[in-house]
Design a protein around this motif. Sequence first.
Motif, PDB file in Angstrom:
ATOM      1  N   MET A  71       5.759  38.650 -13.350  1.00 26.22           N
ATOM      2  CA  MET A  71       5.273  38.160 -14.936  1.00 26.22           C
ATOM      3  C   MET A  71       4.051  39.018 -15.504  1.00 26.22           C
ATOM      4  O   MET A  71       4.415  38.859 -16.462  1.00 26.22           O
ATOM      5  N   CYS A  72       3.584  39.440 -14.432  1.00 23.61           N
ATOM      6  CA  CYS A  72       2.283  40.330 -14.904  1.00 23.61           C
ATOM      7  C   CYS A  72       2.584  42.125 -15.545  1.00 23.61           C
ATOM      8  O   CYS A  72       1.878  42.656 -16.059  1.00 23.61           O
ATOM      9  N   MET A  73       3.586  42.057 -14.721  1.00 18.87           N
ATOM     10  CA  MET A  73       4.408  43.553 -14.676  1.00 18.87           C
ATOM     11  C   MET A  73       5.064  43.636 -15.821  1.00 18.87           C
ATOM     12  O   MET A  73       6.158  44.714 -15.828  1.00 18.87           O
ATOM     13  N   THR A  74       5.724  42.670 -17.005  1.00 17.89           N
ATOM     14  CA  THR A  74       6.716  42.169 -17.633  1.00 17.89           C
ATOM     15  C   THR A  74       6.716  42.403 -19.237  1.00 17.89           C
ATOM     16  O   THR A  74       6.003  41.595 -20.115  1.00 17.89           O
ATOM     17  N   ARG A  75       5.998  43.613 -19.882  1.00 23.30           N
ATOM     18  CA  ARG A  75       6.293  43.324 -20.971  1.00 23.30           C
ATOM     19  C   ARG A  75       6.520  42.694 -22.357  1.00 23.30           C
ATOM     20  O   ARG A  75       7.904  42.878 -21.739  1.00 23.30           O
ATOM     21  N   MET A  76       6.336  41.639 -22.562  1.00 21.96           N
ATOM     22  CA  MET A  76       6.484  41.730 -23.942  1.00 21.96           C
ATOM     23  C   MET A  76       7.904  41.608 -24.520  1.00 21.96           C
ATOM     24  O   MET A  76       8.837  41.830 -25.334  1.00 21.96           O
ATOM     25  N   ASP A  77       7.452  42.769 -24.800  1.00 23.27           N
ATOM     26  CA  ASP A  77       8.072  44.549 -25.749  1.00 23.27           C
ATOM     27  C   ASP A  77       9.280  45.229 -25.165  1.00 23.27           C
ATOM     28  O   ASP A  77      10.125  45.573 -26.283  1.00 23.27           O
ATOM     29  N   GLU A  78       9.516  44.508 -24.191  1.00 23.06           N
ATOM     30  CA  GLU A  78      10.200  45.215 -23.224  1.00 23.06           C
ATOM     31  C   GLU A  78      11.892  44.220 -23.787  1.00 23.06           C
ATOM     32  O   GLU A  78      12.605  44.439 -23.261  1.00 23.06           O
TER      33      GLU A  78
END
Length: 254
Positions: A71-78
């Motif tokens: 979750m900490c490495m998944t950017r919302m803009d992706e």
Amino acid sequence: MPNTQFRIWRGERGNGGFRDYTTEVTEGMVVLDAMHQIQAEHANDMAIRWNCKAGKCGSCSAEINGSPRLMCMTRMDELPTDKPITVEPMRAFPHVRDLVTDVSWNFEVKKKIRKFRPRTPDAPDGTWRMQQVDVDRVQEFRKCIECFLCQDVCHVLRDHHKHDEFIGPRFFVYSAALEMHPLDTEDRLADLKEDQAIGYCNITKCCTKVCPEHITITDNAIIPLKERVVDEFYDPVVKLVRLFRGKSAKGTRG
């Protein structure tokens, strides 16, 4: 900034379901930020495991839009926002609460793998001599942060629940790091074949695809281990050579 819809799995010990939440997404946010914001705004009791928020502790593993990710490495803009973003716990391990699963099985598996056993020192001062290329070969495996996303996506564990028979890609990486170490003398091939069921892996490479450290799990760890097992137990030429030479030295394996 736009409000974004999330569909988050809530419940305890496998009982529960998805609940919908909406929160504002701002520039630079990752999914873990959004989960914390939803905690603060709507769901103070929602359970989330996390620690470093830097992609190094492996604690915040979950399934985002059906794919195992940190979750900490998944950017919302992706992520597409034309429909709710789903966030749910990993499926290969016992569910505890909300987004938290019990991954302790993995640590029990690790205890059963034969430990590093170095050869006799090469020099009188107790030091060894190694080729740099042999040292470099196992460095990749040391990047593992034990997030267990590879275990979660593995169909043998996720779909067939062979936890009693199969150790999973994380521990094939761990075994490869030991087996390919230029100083190690322990032999783990019989364990890999019999007790750890490496034969169940059909090299779909799904574990490699989800690894946040980009370890080439299938090609560099699992396939070489499978080849060693085949050489050891099924190659008639190798067996014939051993009759004349004795068991081959570990260092001669590929």
